[in-house]
Scaffold this motif. Structure first.
Motif, mmCIF file in Angstrom:
data_model
loop_
_atom_site.group_PDB
_atom_site.id
_atom_site.type_symbol
_atom_site.label_atom_id
_atom_site.label_comp_id
_atom_site.label_asym_id
_atom_site.label_seq_id
_atom_site.Cartn_x
_atom_site.Cartn_y
_atom_site.Cartn_z
ATOM 1 N N ILE A 1 -0.452 -0.025 -4.236
ATOM 2 C CA ILE A 1 -1.894 0.157 -4.237
ATOM 3 C C ILE A 1 -2.261 1.271 -3.266
ATOM 4 O O ILE A 1 -1.556 1.500 -2.265
ATOM 5 C CB ILE A 1 -2.597 -1.170 -3.844
ATOM 6 C CG1 ILE A 1 -4.075 -1.143 -4.173
ATOM 7 C CG2 ILE A 1 -2.384 -1.483 -2.381
ATOM 8 C CD1 ILE A 1 -4.763 -2.484 -3.977
ATOM 9 N N GLU B 1 -1.737 -4.202 4.215
ATOM 10 C CA GLU B 1 -0.600 -3.327 3.944
ATOM 11 C C GLU B 1 0.361 -3.962 2.939
ATOM 12 O O GLU B 1 1.068 -3.259 2.227
ATOM 13 C CB GLU B 1 0.169 -3.015 5.243
ATOM 14 C CG GLU B 1 -0.568 -2.087 6.187
ATOM 15 C CD GLU B 1 0.298 -1.643 7.339
ATOM 16 O OE1 GLU B 1 1.413 -2.203 7.509
ATOM 17 O OE2 GLU B 1 -0.121 -0.743 8.076
ATOM 18 N N ASP C 1 -3.985 3.217 -0.261
ATOM 19 C CA ASP C 1 -4.388 2.734 1.066
ATOM 20 C C ASP C 1 -5.868 2.361 1.051
ATOM 21 O O ASP C 1 -6.694 3.052 0.451
ATOM 22 C CB ASP C 1 -4.144 3.809 2.126
ATOM 23 C CG ASP C 1 -2.669 4.006 2.406
ATOM 24 O OD1 ASP C 1 -1.867 3.156 1.993
ATOM 25 O OD2 ASP C 1 -2.333 5.023 3.037
ATOM 26 N N PHE C 2 -6.182 1.277 1.728
ATOM 27 C CA PHE C 2 -7.568 0.824 1.753
ATOM 28 C C PHE C 2 -8.430 1.852 2.495
ATOM 29 O O PHE C 2 -8.028 2.361 3.544
ATOM 30 C CB PHE C 2 -7.670 -0.533 2.438
ATOM 31 C CG PHE C 2 -7.099 -1.659 1.617
ATOM 32 C CD1 PHE C 2 -7.932 -2.456 0.848
ATOM 33 C CD2 PHE C 2 -5.742 -1.908 1.598
ATOM 34 C CE1 PHE C 2 -7.421 -3.488 0.088
ATOM 35 C CE2 PHE C 2 -5.217 -2.933 0.836
ATOM 36 C CZ PHE C 2 -6.056 -3.731 0.073
ATOM 37 N N THR D 1 0.853 -1.180 0.000
ATOM 38 C CA THR D 1 0.000 0.000 0.000
ATOM 39 C C THR D 1 0.894 1.236 0.000
ATOM 40 O O THR D 1 2.102 1.153 0.286
ATOM 41 C CB THR D 1 -0.914 0.034 1.231
ATOM 42 O OG1 THR D 1 -0.095 0.088 2.412
ATOM 43 C CG2 THR D 1 -1.822 -1.178 1.273
#
Length: 791
Positions: free
Chosen positions: A183, A195, A185-186, A151
């Motif tokens: 990617i 992570e 961050d969620f 992330t």
């Protein structure tokens, strides 16, 4: 014309400062709280709804067991997703996720980082879900098994502001992983919170292979339920037919699993629902939605009541306007615009307060809500809330005020219709009924939480420190001897669970005499050493504890529920098989509460396996806990110098089971207080209006010798009657609502009538204080002055 309307509205607000302040304060409080609750509701219902394929994405879960042992398993076996995609045309794609048990420490340069939230995923994870691959190839995120996707925050943690693509991190077993993707961050409103992601094929290579798992592979092993499986389905799919087909595939490979069924859960509903269709958090969302509406309605009632009550004072104004040519629609618009001006002020005040109050609300609700001016969804909530409240509040008062007959009003003969007076009284009753319901809710939730915390659990959880032993496991005896020398250490034991029983570990792989064909006994297996049961003061019902001898590997200790569900009579010495170990029952412990009070006590089996003891438990004296933690960390660092020392207390872990209920109780307290405050503001305004209307009467009565207490009673009794009626209306409603809430607990306190009596008395007391404040003020005025004012 509009300019004159607004000018007149502003003059009216300024002229009647007392009533304006009361109304604006009530509306501001109502809008502020209502908007924040609705923002919370919007956040809760928006979990994972942002994926473009969300409408057709489903999580696969299993219903396992028979009779009283039926359980819902959130994880599935690995092969089912791939087989479904290969064999069923309605399955358009799949992905699997598995927690990373192999790696949790990585080195980059001269830095070593202890990593949590690390998972193995299929490459299709990045195409099924919209989590925004910032860098890398979405179609091929893992070129090989030594690839890793981070992330954005994890990439910054490892490499700072430099480009992470192509850089290497090294695991504790010296495996080198190349960063092939980054990617975003969620989001906080997502069930996913990773992570670091590795290819699932790497997990397969470590778990399976020559000589491992009896020759099975990731695509053939139906014995390991360790995977979150997600399916992308056709929009026209029949979920019932799909579940049947999935079960048939499973039984074709494992015909002995006759107790297995498949359930599908929409990804957008994972946060609030269970796969069997029952509520998870949706009940709380509904409850808070209703509370938001109730508080806004109470604020609206304040405005309607004060507007209609003071209509008589404006009757001559309305009549003069009509005589000089004002039409009913013009007057209607005038009074609606007065409401708009008032609401505009209250809305601005509420919007100004929300950013200041949101951090406090977030800390109580466990949220990360932000007041983002550019967020259109936030403005939809705010705009909808304000508009709905405005419409409810403005129409009836405007219609009433524009309907006076001019001649009667000018002669002083205008009067409110009996229906209007009754309507106003009904609103006061409704207002306090809502308040009493909220007060009763706070008491009931508080009583249930106290019941949970004070109930005898059947084991001792106080002052128990727990931590993973990692590499110190082989040195347990030496570590235990050293720690027992510490003055604050009472006792030490070990197991493999952070909790006394792992809530997520169950098995139906068992056998016993009398077990019927197709029967499944779901049971919680707990590996423990010989000190575990006396350490936690779990009472023996029959038989004996483990002795610590090698023979204990063939012995089992069951709880009373397990014996009862297995229908084993005189269990000591009876055969019991757990997995591949065919042993005997040597002891039975009394039932104890190891899970939430929402659930009944379930079967537990203790077994002796020193190779599975991963956690150490230390009982302290409490007051010496700090020194014990320091001593434990010293021992930890001897064998795990590269890892941070992390520990938990068992009572904190237990309290987390009721985190939602605790937050609900706290929020209920706050909302009930605000509802009462708004109701009291309205009551204060109505009392002031009544005193103003009866000024002459008060003066005459005082001249004739009426006492101050008599005047207070005169002004207060009508309102107290309305409050009492509101309480009578509220009690059965509150009982029904809270009784329904209590049904979710298998173990609960009594819903005593005293709760509702105290709630009612508290409402009466608050109303009496509010009414008395203005009544005393009116009753103490010099009667000569009262009579002059009346003239």
């Amino acid at each position: 014309m509009l300019k004159n309307y607004f000018k007149t509205a502003w003059r009216n607000l300024v002229k009647n400062k007392f009533y304006s302040v009361i109304t604006i304060a009530g509306l501001t409080a109502g809008l502020c709280v209502g908007i924040m609750i609705l923002l919370w509701v919007q956040d809760e219902t928006g979990y994972d709804a942002f994926h473009s394929k969300a409408a057709n994405l489903y999580k696969l879960e299993n219903r396992v067991g028979t009779g009283s042992s039926i359980q819902i398993w959130q994880n599935t076996a690995s092969p089912i997703g791939k087989l479904a995609a290969e064999e069923l045309p309605e399955v358009k794609g799949f992905t699997r996720v598995c927690y990373n048990y192999f790696y949790d420490q990585f080195t980059t340069g001269d830095r070593t980082i202890y990593q949590k939230e690390s998972y193995f995923v299929d490459p299709s994870f990045f195409s099924l879900f919209d989590f925004g691959l910032i860098k890398g190839n979405k179609e091929n995120p893992f070129p090989d098994n030594q690839s890793v996707v981070l992330t954005a925050s994890a990439a910054k943690k490892y490499f700072g502001d430099s480009d992470p693509i192509g850089k290497v991190i090294t695991s504790e077993d010296t495996t080198r992983f190349t960063v092939t993707g980054v990617i975003a961050d969620f989001p906080h409103n997502s069930a996913f919170n990773y992570e670091m992601m590795f290819p699932l094929s790497l997990y397969a290579s470590k778990l399976y292979g020559p000589g491992k798992k009896n020759g099975m592979t990731l695509d053939t092993d139906f014995s390991d339920y360790n995977y979150n499986t997600f399916l992308l389905l056709s929009p026209t799919v029949s979920l019932t037919d799909l579940s049947t087909k999935l079960r048939n595939i499973h039984l074709r490979i494992r015909p002995e699993d006759t107790d297995v069924a498949y359930l599908t859960l929409p990804v957008a509903k994972m946060h609030l629902y269970k796969s069997d269709g029952t509520d998870a958090g949706m009940e709380t969302v509904r409850m808070f939605t209703i509370i938001a509406v109730l508080i806004l309605v109470i604020a609206c009632i304040n405005y309607v009541n004060l507007s209609t009550a003071r209509a008589m004072l404006r009757s001559k104004e309305v009549s003069l306007r009509k005589i000089i040519g004002a039409g009913k629609m013009q007057l209607f618009l005038q009074f609606v615009l007065e409401t708009v001006v008032l609401f505009f002020i209250a809305s601005v005040a509420a919007i100004a307060l929300i950013p200041l109050l949101l951090p406090v609300f977030n800390s109580i609700a466990g949220k990360q809500l932000q007041f983002d001016i550019g967020n259109m969804n936030m403005w939809i909530v705010i705009g909808g809330c304000v508009l709905a409240t405005l419409l409810v509040s403005s129409i009836y008062p405007a219609l009433l005020l524009s309907s006076f007959e001019p001649l009667k009003a000018l002669k002083g003969k205008a009067a409110l219709r009996i229906n209007d007076v009754v309507f106003r009284k009904a609103l006061v009753i409704v207002q306090f009924a809502f308040s009493v319901i909220l007060i009763a809710g706070t008491f009931v939730i508080g009583r249930q939480l106290n019941f949970i915390r004070s109930k005898q659990l059947g084991y001792d959880k106080e002052n128990v420190l727990s931590f993973s032993m990692r590499y110190m496991g082989k040195h347990y005896d030496a570590v235990k001897a050293n720690l027992l020398k510490q003055p604050g250490v009472v006792d030490i034991t070990r197991s493999n669970n952070e909790q006394i029983v792992s809530y997520n570990a169950q098995t139906g792989n068992n056998d016993f005499d009398g077990k019927q064909v197709g029967e499944t006994l779901m049971i919680y297996p707990v590996p423990v050493d010989k000190d575990y049961i006396p350490f936690f003061k779990i009472d023996m019902a029959a038989g004996k504890n483990f002795s610590g001898l090698p023979a204990d590997s063939m012995h089992f200790i069951l709880n009373e529920t397990a014996v009862r569900n297995a229908r084993i009579k005189d269990p000591i010495g009876k055969r019991f098989k757990l997995w591949d170990v065919d042993g005997i029952i040597t002891g039975v412990v009394k039932d104890f509460h190891f899970a939430s009070m929402r659930k009944t006590i379930e079967p537990v089996i203790f077994y002796y396996r020193p190779s599975q003891f991963y956690r150490m438990h230390i009982k302290t004296t409490g007051k010496d806990a700090a020194s014990v933690i320091a001593a434990a960390e010293v021992e930890w660092k001897k064998y795990n110098p590269q890892y941070p020392f992390e520990y938990t207390f068992l009572d904190d872990t237990f309290n987390q089971l009721y985190q939602t209920e605790s937050r609900t109780g706290t929020l209920f307290n706050i909302f009930a207080g605000i509802a009462i405050l708004i109701s009291c503001l309205g009551l204060l305004g109505l009392t002031a209006y009544t005193a103003q209307l009866r000024t002459r009467e008060i003066g005459v009565r005082k001249v004739l010798g009426a006492s101050v207490s008599g005047m207070i009673l005169l002004l207060a009794k009508d309102f107290l009657r309305l409050v009492l009626v509101g309480i009578l209306v509220a009690i059965p409603v509150a009982w029904f609502v809270m009784n329904k809430w209590m049904q979710d607990f298998a173990y609960r306190t009594d819903l005593s009538w005293t709760v509702f009596l105290v709630s009612g008395l508290l409402a009466v007391l608050i109303a009496l204080v509010t009414v008395s404040f203005q009544s005393v003020k009116a009753a103490l005025v010099n009667p000569v002055k009262s009579l002059k004012q009346a003239d």
